[in-house]
Design an enzyme around this catalytic site. Structure first.
Site, short mmCIF file in Angstrom:
data_model
loop_
_atom_site.label_atom_id
_atom_site.label_comp_id
_atom_site.label_asym_id
_atom_site.label_seq_id
_atom_site.Cartn_x
_atom_site.Cartn_y
_atom_site.Cartn_z
N GLU A 143 -25.21 44.75 62.54
CA GLU A 143 -23.72 44.16 62.70
C GLU A 143 -23.19 44.08 61.60
O GLU A 143 -23.80 43.41 60.60
CB GLU A 143 -23.72 43.30 63.69
CG GLU A 143 -24.24 43.17 65.09
CD GLU A 143 -25.47 42.95 65.30
OE1 GLU A 143 -26.26 42.50 64.42
OE2 GLU A 143 -26.10 43.50 66.38
N TYR A 196 -23.15 51.54 54.23
CA TYR A 196 -23.92 52.01 55.30
C TYR A 196 -23.68 53.68 55.91
O TYR A 196 -24.91 54.19 55.94
CB TYR A 196 -23.76 50.95 56.66
CG TYR A 196 -23.94 49.55 56.34
CD1 TYR A 196 -24.97 49.29 55.64
CD2 TYR A 196 -23.11 48.67 56.82
CE1 TYR A 196 -25.05 47.81 55.33
CE2 TYR A 196 -23.19 47.18 56.52
CZ TYR A 196 -24.38 46.80 55.56
OH TYR A 196 -24.76 45.60 55.56
#
Ligand code: COA
Length: 160
Positions: free
Chosen positions: A117, A129
């Site tokens: 998350e 990411y």
């Protein structure tokens, strides 16, 4: 436990090793400079003792911890619980290196994915990411204590 030596982007030798209880104060200091809701030492200590975990720190030759990653197996998914780089050592590829290690660990153990998350407003981390192949997988509304939403991102493993 094996200790690996890796060459950092700056050419320096960076040691990769599991964290130890003696690291907690250093981790807490980085944590406080990295997050609005930092983990207290007791959470780090609990993580060191918990089963089904993969945790690593990167240590520069002088002995300073420059980055860390904490993760936990949830069935066949390796879930990243925490990742941070010391503010004075960012953009040197340390977080990328840690994500690569987590990915390799998950692949070796037959994992299907790596998931995390990230705060919706954390554009730097989301860029990291995305560059590492994570995909947007959903949103958890008001996930954080201050009400911010979390973006769920996942890296599928073993896809041809
Ligand atoms: C997010 C964080 C872990 C990145 O650590 P880092 O070691 O600086 O990241 P890297 O050097 O490995 O970055 C690799 C790539 O990710 C991207 N990236 C990383 N930080 C970025 C930023 N702030 N803005 C834009 N892109 C970024 C870039 O593509 C970068 O490659 P480049 O430097 O060649 O352009 C670090 O900024 C941090 O600790 N932030 C505070 C804590 C945090 O938000 N953790 C994530 C919680 S989900």
């Amino acid at each position: 436990m094996a200790i690996a030596q890796e060459t950092g982007r700056d050419g320096g030798r960076v040691i990769v090793r599991p964290p130890a209880p003696g690291d907690i104060h250093e981790l807490e200091a980085i944590e406080r400079r990295s997050f609005p809701d930092p983990w207290p030492g007791v959470i780090f200590l609990g993580e060191l003792a918990a089963p089904g975990r993969y945790h690593r720190v990167l240590v520069e030759p002088g002995g300073e911890i420059v980055a860390y990653l904490f993760s936990a197996w949830q069935y066949l998914d390796l879930h990243i619980l925490n990742i941070a780089t010391h503010p004075d050592h960012r953009r040197r590829g340390y977080a990328r290196r840690l994500l690569g290690l987590a990915r390799e660990h998950a692949e070796r153990r037959g994992g299907e994915s790596v998931t995390l998350e990230v705060r919706m407003g954390n554009t730097g981390a989301i860029a990291l990411y995305t560059a590492e192949g994570f995909e947007k997988a959903g949103v958890r509304r008001r996930y954080y204590g201050d009400g911010e939403d979390a973006l769920v991102m996942t890296l599928p493993l073993g896809a041809v």
